[in-house]
Design a protein around this motif. Structure first.
Motif, mmCIF file in Angstrom:
data_model
loop_
_atom_site.group_PDB
_atom_site.id
_atom_site.type_symbol
_atom_site.label_atom_id
_atom_site.label_comp_id
_atom_site.label_asym_id
_atom_site.label_seq_id
_atom_site.Cartn_x
_atom_site.Cartn_y
_atom_site.Cartn_z
ATOM 1 N N ARG A 70 82.336 60.451 -8.426
ATOM 2 C CA ARG A 70 83.341 59.393 -8.534
ATOM 3 C C ARG A 70 84.719 59.974 -8.831
ATOM 4 N NH1 ARG A 70 81.830 54.359 -9.219
ATOM 5 N NH2 ARG A 70 83.514 54.024 -10.689
ATOM 6 N N LEU B 125 87.733 57.458 -8.271
ATOM 7 C CA LEU B 125 87.345 56.145 -8.804
ATOM 8 C C LEU B 125 87.236 56.249 -10.303
ATOM 9 C CD1 LEU B 125 84.715 55.068 -6.147
ATOM 10 C CD2 LEU B 125 86.976 54.092 -6.533
ATOM 11 N N ARG C 30 96.134 56.209 -1.252
ATOM 12 C CA ARG C 30 95.624 55.428 -0.119
ATOM 13 C C ARG C 30 95.239 56.336 1.046
ATOM 14 N NH1 ARG C 30 95.578 50.181 0.559
ATOM 15 N NH2 ARG C 30 96.248 50.041 2.707
ATOM 16 N N ARG D 69 91.872 57.507 0.196
ATOM 17 C CA ARG D 69 90.889 56.432 0.413
ATOM 18 C C ARG D 69 90.508 56.343 1.891
ATOM 19 N NH1 ARG D 69 89.857 56.167 -4.067
ATOM 20 N NH2 ARG D 69 90.729 54.972 -5.781
ATOM 21 N N GLN E 207 85.095 58.291 1.993
ATOM 22 C CA GLN E 207 84.418 57.012 1.776
ATOM 23 C C GLN E 207 83.146 57.204 0.964
ATOM 24 O OE1 GLN E 207 85.176 53.768 3.015
ATOM 25 N NE2 GLN E 207 87.211 54.595 3.407
ATOM 26 N N LEU E 208 82.578 56.073 0.532
ATOM 27 C CA LEU E 208 81.442 56.128 -0.381
ATOM 28 C C LEU E 208 80.310 55.228 0.115
ATOM 29 C CD1 LEU E 208 80.194 56.830 -3.158
ATOM 30 C CD2 LEU E 208 81.614 55.076 -4.159
ATOM 31 N N TYR F 124 76.841 53.566 -1.427
ATOM 32 C CA TYR F 124 76.228 53.373 -2.735
ATOM 33 C C TYR F 124 74.709 53.423 -2.687
ATOM 34 C CZ TYR F 124 80.705 51.883 -4.569
ATOM 35 O OH TYR F 124 82.006 51.839 -4.974
ATOM 36 N N ALA G 72 73.648 45.485 -3.744
ATOM 37 C CA ALA G 72 74.797 45.138 -4.574
ATOM 38 C C ALA G 72 76.110 45.531 -3.928
ATOM 39 C CB ALA G 72 74.675 45.817 -5.935
ATOM 40 N N SER G 73 76.065 46.400 -2.931
ATOM 41 C CA SER G 73 77.332 46.955 -2.463
ATOM 42 C C SER G 73 77.968 46.152 -1.338
ATOM 43 C CB SER G 73 77.150 48.415 -2.042
ATOM 44 O OG SER G 73 76.341 48.480 -0.903
ATOM 45 N N LEU G 74 77.311 45.084 -0.892
ATOM 46 C CA LEU G 74 77.905 44.231 0.136
ATOM 47 C C LEU G 74 78.196 42.855 -0.477
ATOM 48 C CD1 LEU G 74 75.360 45.004 3.020
ATOM 49 C CD2 LEU G 74 77.385 46.300 2.386
ATOM 50 N N PRO H 238 87.519 47.834 5.860
ATOM 51 C CA PRO H 238 88.436 48.975 5.729
ATOM 52 C C PRO H 238 89.530 48.956 6.802
ATOM 53 C CG PRO H 238 86.155 49.697 5.605
ATOM 54 C CD PRO H 238 86.119 48.269 6.005
ATOM 55 N N ALA I 240 92.090 46.518 5.754
ATOM 56 C CA ALA I 240 92.829 47.008 4.606
ATOM 57 C C ALA I 240 93.948 47.953 5.040
ATOM 58 C CB ALA I 240 91.893 47.714 3.637
ATOM 59 N N ARG J 123 80.178 50.786 7.458
ATOM 60 C CA ARG J 123 81.459 50.510 6.810
ATOM 61 C C ARG J 123 82.148 51.813 6.403
ATOM 62 N NH1 ARG J 123 81.403 47.068 1.428
ATOM 63 N NH2 ARG J 123 79.933 48.691 0.858
ATOM 64 N N VAL K 56 79.502 46.097 -7.656
ATOM 65 C CA VAL K 56 79.593 47.286 -6.805
ATOM 66 C C VAL K 56 80.372 46.982 -5.534
ATOM 67 C CG1 VAL K 56 78.271 48.981 -5.534
ATOM 68 C CG2 VAL K 56 77.452 48.193 -7.741
ATOM 69 N N TYR K 57 80.187 45.756 -4.996
ATOM 70 C CA TYR K 57 80.872 45.496 -3.726
ATOM 71 C C TYR K 57 82.380 45.421 -3.890
ATOM 72 C CZ TYR K 57 80.490 40.572 -5.195
ATOM 73 O OH TYR K 57 80.546 39.407 -5.893
ATOM 74 N N SER L 288 87.420 51.550 -0.289
ATOM 75 C CA SER L 288 87.730 51.688 1.133
ATOM 76 C C SER L 288 89.167 51.259 1.386
ATOM 77 C CB SER L 288 86.725 50.929 2.005
ATOM 78 O OG SER L 288 86.701 49.580 1.680
#
Lengths: 545, 323, 304
Positions: free
Chosen positions: A334, A339, A363, A366, A370-371, A373, A378-380, A393, A396, A442, C197-198, C205
């Motif tokens: 991290r 992070l 940025r 970033r 990328q990461l 998880y 939980a990550s979506l 992304p 963004a 992603r 986490v999301y 990102s």
């Protein structure tokens, strides 16, 4: 084989759900002889735990035995009433549950919880029980058993709590022990020591064991016979060597092929194009450290979560950070992604110092790193469609218009072998493996040079694990992306990493190329980790060993 | 946790309690003083011959009560007296606020205490029986009662009870403070919403606790239903219920305003209702501060009981924390 | 207490994160699914119908009754419930049913104002506290803690004392007393989502903070706060009617549910309907709102 101790015939179990009953176990036959260790192996949802719990009549809410019999001595446990079951539970069949951290009552002392078995079955009076408890805790391999008996569960580590649970299970001298994934919540080295101890103990006592596990390696190491379950049925059962070396059922074969711990570098990391190797390293980490202030009180003022960690990630290659829980591997990763703010040390990304990058520089980082998880559940964002997840992304960074982003999303899904039809769905509608593919898509959206994978497969079933690892390797070959791969599982690491860094207690204990580290480890801890890989000595179908 | 550590903890908590009281005093001062309307006008228009007070008399009254000073001066002045236990005088009766409250408090404490005991007994009992019972219909009926209990207006329950039990069946007196039998209906009325909440929370956490893996471990030992329920689940489930009791103590006191009005009982509730009616700002402020005091003290007591039920909770470092 | 949203429970208790709108909650709502969900829950359907009736009564009382709520027929006083007067008549011969129907307007208005005040002020405070963090959060949450330590009814009474009597005054007083609860829940939700986490995945990102706030934090945090708002409607109906019962609401003869019941107090012995029937309507409304809140809170998500 002598007359079986436990004999399950044509057992069917179903769960009541809102949409009607869902079968979980369909017509299972299984015998366990006195003193025998039988492993029940399968992936999640295969019905292995349900079968084991049905034996002691402790099915989760909504579970129901629909038919069949469970013969145990003179009892048929499938039809036995509450009183009859209570007389068997604890006294003649002990249960070692799955997660030791939540399986002890937090409000009662250890001693009282062990003594309860003896008291419930009238095996000891109050005073006598106290003495027996200390003896039992010692038997289970706990140091200072008299002290432990007066402690509360939260004062003990996970491994120690599992030993307490073993003491509870063996307290009344049962003939059968049901161990439901007894160590899957523990670190590998602890897992090994506990299983070893359980082995010795049950051999001494002549207790039979029904060992439920998802890990073929564990089964191979511990059991005399293996029963493989899939879709609520037993697809194959036989002596361990036979099942491992000559699997007859296609499912068993697939499972064996996928099991990382049994695969001896079957899949090796992608070869690296020579041109790439010449280039400068992508990431250089020097003397990285992270301190967390501790609450005031006795003891040290800060916790050194990470201390003086250095490594280099080459372009197009994979560097694995390996360690058990608390080793600081995730914190390190991290920090590389910024992070978490490092306390000391330096991070260079493509030659540029990003240790204190802010604003536009950050940025830029970033965009290039990328990461992925550990937990794809939980990550979506649950409210997003898959298309929104994958294109986030791009939005963004204001890349492309709506149409071109949609096209890119399709392309990315294709890369991770998902059909374009999932674009309109939501994460809840996908399986764990599919979600992890979406998370990878992603991460690839911006064509990054570095992807940090934080235990990317540890939440997935083995067969799905193998597919995801395969995918990661392919993507590396095609795009030349570098991976910083975080894992506790050396068997997995062996398949994907070019170089390995072993961490313990926040520090690097050893690092080197994968071959060197696996064939001639220099540090004791590395050796211990390697020895703890379950199934390392088991004969396999490949027969490489 | 040594004795001295607990002592220090209690001292620190008491210090925090003083801060909360100060803050509550300040909040009530701001609410009552900064908003339009001042007690002198109210007193003048309500208490004296209507409309016959001239400006001069008003100014004189204002000066007498200190209402012509700037707000900050008044605040500091009042706060200074409050610190010495003087909350000022009631505008309506001229008696000190502290005396008025102290005199009205005992019957209300009696009522609130009885209601709290009833709420815990009935609510806790209901939750235990509902979660223990194996009869589906009984479970469902019992578990739906608390939802009903929190939905019915307290004052209406009181009136219905009076109608049925006093006027029709003549079992209990309908009004007043005469003896224990006059306490029954008000206490039951006051206990219903509180008991319903206790039942809801306890039943919910019992059901959660019964699904915990450690309960499975206990069952696997061969322990019987009653043992699993009482010795394992209840102890863990009582923490959230205890939290609720702590938070509801202040509400009980506040709800006595409604209940004492319904049953025409003397007590703090009636005094409060009267004070609001006559815009008696100092008295209302006194009641608000008292409410905060009760809240703070009860929660301190609850926090001290926690560690006895669950050893993971240590009382150190100023806040409760999970070790 | 991870998923406590018990009807009637003061918001103060709901500090633990509310049930994450379970993964399945994201699934789309089809009319068929909604239909099947409702058919299995007759009580819920009844609740929705009752609440709708109350809303209609508030806006168009004429649809339910043609009788005048304020002027009665003195000769007809104390008539028991019957065909002519469903809820009977009061001491002045006014039709009680008509007074209840017309009272819905004032009671509903007060409730909506109260919940609106609590939702907007509390929600904003919680959002700022949870998202900004640092000293801003400390300051806001300290104030919230103090507000929570004063029993809600006492706080409302203090506000009524300062503001004076009347429907709107009472509504504001009830609303302000619930601000702290909303702030607390909103902050807990924002914190839960912010550390999800999301959200970090979005941040890593490259999504900027306002993008994270608008696209992830707010939509995911709002659900439980809306459930709380529904529950708060029920609590507010009760609180408003209590204050009205105590005599701090609209001045008679204007009908409010609280003062209707209060007025019947003097005739408990000879006219039970004056208190009992309006009270039943009031209790039924609260019960119905609580039932709907329970359905919104997870039951709907869990059922699919």
């Amino acid at each position: 084989m002598s007359a079986p101790l436990l004999s399950i015939r044509d057992l069917s179990v179903s769960y009541t759900t809102r949409t009607g009953p869902v079968p979980a176990v369909r017509g299972v036959d299984l015998d366990v002889a006195p003193g025998e260790v039988v492993a029940l192996v399968g992936e999640s949802g295969s019905g292995k735990s349900t079968t084991a719990h049905a034996v002691v009549g402790l099915l989760p809410r909504g579970g129901r035995v629909d038919g069949g019999e469970i013969r145990f001595g003179a009892h048929d446990l499938a039809t036995a009433g509450d009183r009859e079951l209570r007389a068997v539970r604890g006294a003649r069949i002990g249960l070692v549950p799955q997660d030791p951290t939540v399986s002890l009552n937090p409000t009662k002392r250890i001693g009282a919880q062990v003594a309860e078995v003896l008291r419930v079955h009238g095996l000891a009076g109050r005073r006598e029980a106290a003495a027996r408890v200390v003896e039992l805790l010692e038997r289970a391999g706990l140091s200072d058993p008299a002290v432990r008996a007066r402690q509360y569960p939260h004062e003990l580590s996970g491994g120690m709590r599992q030993r307490v649970l073993i003491a509870i299970a063996i307290a009344a001298g049962p003939e059968l022990l049901i161990a439901d994934e007894p160590t899957s919540a523990l670190d590998v080295t602890v897992q090994r020591r506990i299983l070893d101890h359980l082995d010795t103990l049950t051999r001494e006592l002549g207790t039979a064991v029904l060992l439920v596990t998802h890990d073929l390696g564990v089964a191979a190491d511990r059991a005399q016979r293996i029963a493989v379950m899939s879709g609520g049925r037993i697809v194959e059962v036989g002596p361990t060597e036979q099942v491992l070396s000559d699997p007859r059922d296609p499912y068993t074969r697939r499972l064996l092929a996928a099991a990382p711990s049994l695969a001896v570098a079957r899949r090796s990391p992608a070869a690296v194009a020579p041109a790439l190797r010449e280039a400068d390293p992508l990431v250089e980490v020097e003397g990285l450290g992270k301190d967390y202030p501790l609450p005031r009180g006795s003891g040290p003022r800060v916790l050194h979560a990470v201390r003086d960690v250095s490594f280099t990630v080459e372009r197009g290659r994979t560097l694995a950070l390996v360690g058990e829980s608390g080793s600081g591997k995730s914190t390190t990763a991290r920090m590389v992604l910024r992070l978490t703010e490092p306390t000391t040390g330096r991070i260079r990304f493509d030659g540029e110092d990003v240790t204190a990058a802010r604003g536009a520089d950050l940025r830029r980082l970033r965009r290039r790193a990328q990461l992925v998880y550990q937990n794809p559940y939980a990550s979506l964002d649950p409210r997003f469609s898959i298309e929104e997840v994958v294109t986030e992304p791009l939005r963004a960074f204001g890349i492309g218009d709506r149409a071109s982003r949609a096209a890119r999303a399709r392309e990315l899904l294709d890369r991770v072998s998902l059909p374009a039809t999932v674009l309109g769905r939501q994460p809840a509608e996908l399986s764990g493996g599919q979600r992890q593919r979406v998370a990878i898509a992603r991460a690839l959206a911006l064509s990054p040079e570095l992807v940090v994978c934080d235990e990317p497969v540890s939440a997935l079933d083995v067969s799905v694990q193998a597919q995801v690892l395969e995918l990661l390797a392919e993507l590396q070959e095609d795009t030349g992306v570098s991976y910083l791969f975080i894992s506790h599982d050396l068997a997995v690491v062996r398949q994907v990493a070019h170089t390995v860094v072993v961490m313990r207690g926040g520090e690097v204990v050893e690092s080197g190329t994968t071959e060197a580290l696996f064939t001639s480890p220099t540090h004791d801890y590395t050796r211990e980790l390697l020895a703890a890989i379950p199934g390392a000595t088991a004969p396999t179908a490949g027969g490489t060993r | 946790m040594g004795g001295s550590a607990t002592g220090r903890y209690v001292l620190r908590r008491l210090a925090q309690a003083v801060v909360v009281l100060w803050a509550a005093y300040t909040v009530s001062f701001l609410v009552l003083d900064a908003l339009p309307g001042d007690p002198v006008t109210a007193m003048a228009s309500a208490g004296m011959d209507s409309g016959a007070v001239d400006q001069e008399q008003l100014d004189q009254l204002r000066a007498e009560y200190g209402y012509d000073d700037p707000m900050l001066v008044r605040y500091l002045d009042h706060l200074g007296s409050a610190a010495t236990g003087d909350l000022g005088d009631s505008v309506a009766t001229g008696r000190p606020v502290v005396d008025t409250i102290a005199q009205a408090l005992p019957p209300t404490l009696q009522l609130a205490g009885a209601a709290l005991a009833l709420a815990v007994l009935l609510g806790g009992g209901l939750a235990l029986v509902a979660t223990y019972s194996r009869r589906r219909w009984l479970r469902q009926v019992l578990l739906s009662l608390p939802g009903l209990g929190v939905s019915v207006p307290t004052f209406w329950v009181g009136l219905v009870l009076v109608q049925v039990l006093s006027f029709q069946l003549r079992l209990f007196p309908a009004f007043g403070n005469s003896g224990p039998s006059s306490l029954v209906l008000p206490a039951v009325t006051l206990a219903i919403p509180t008991g319903a909440l206790v039942a809801q929370v306890l039943a919910k956490s019992l059901l959660t606790a019964l699904d915990e893996p450690y309960v499975q471990t206990a069952r696997a030992k061969g322990a019987g239903r009653a043992r699993v329920h009482l010795s394992h689940a209840l102890r863990n489930a009582s923490l959230p219920a205890l939290t609720v009791v702590g938070l509801l103590a202040g509400q009980l006191l506040a709800n006595s305003v409604v209940v004492e009005t319904v049953f025409s009982r003397d007590g703090l509730g009636r005094v409060t209702a009267g004070a609001v009616g006559s815009q008696d700002l100092p008295l209302v402020q006194g009641v608000v501060v008292l409410g905060a005091l009760v809240f703070v003290l009860v929660n301190l007591a609850v926090d001290l009981v926690y560690p006895l039920l669950d050893r993971r909770i240590v009382v150190a470092g100023g806040r409760r924390s999970l070790a | 207490m991870t998923d406590v949203l018990v009807p009637g429970l003061p918001a103060t208790l709901v500090e633990a994160p509310l049930p994450a709108a379970a993964p399945a909650a994201a699934r789309r709502t089809t009319p068929r699914r909604l239909g099947r969900f409702l058919v299995r829950r007759p009580g819920l359907v009844l609740s929705v119908v009752l609440v709708l009736l109350v809303v209609v009564a508030a806006f168009a009382p004429g649809l339910f009754t043609a009788q005048d709520p304020l002027v009665g027929e003195p000769a007809d006083n104390f008539a028991a419930p019957g065909a002519a007067h469903w809820f009977g008549t009061d001491e002045l011969g006014r039709d009680v049913f008509s007074r209840v129907v017309h009272g819905a307007a004032l009671s509903l208005k007060a409730t909506l104002v109260a919940v609106g005040v609590a939702f907007v002020v509390g929600g904003l405070l919680g959002l700022v506290a949870g998202f900004v963090g640092r000293w801003v959060e400390d300051l806001i949450m300290r104030v919230v803690d103090v507000l929570l330590s004063i029993p809600a009814l006492f706080l409302s009474l203090a506000l009524v004392t300062a503001l004076g009597y009347g429907t709107v005054e009472v509504a504001v007083a009830v609303g302000v007393a619930s601000v702290a609860g909303f702030a607390r829940v909103m902050r807990a939700e924002v914190l839960r989502v912010r550390t999800a986490v999301y959200v970090e995945a979005a941040r890593s990102s490259g999504v900027r903070w306002y993008g994270v706030l608008a696209r992830h934090v707010l939509p995911n945090a709002l659900g439980p706060v809306l459930v709380l708002a529904t529950l708060e409607l029920a609590t507010a109906v009760l609180a408003v009617s209590s204050l009205s019962f105590l005599g701090y609401g609209a001045a008679p003869p204007a009908p409010e549910w609280g003062n209707l019941i209060s007025a019947g107090r003097n005739y408990l012995g000879n006219a039970w309907w004056l208190t009992t029937l309006p009270g039943l309507v009031l209790a039924g409304t609260v019960l119905a709102i609580n039932r709907i809140a329970r359905a919104l809170d997870g039951e709907w998500a869990a059922a699919r």
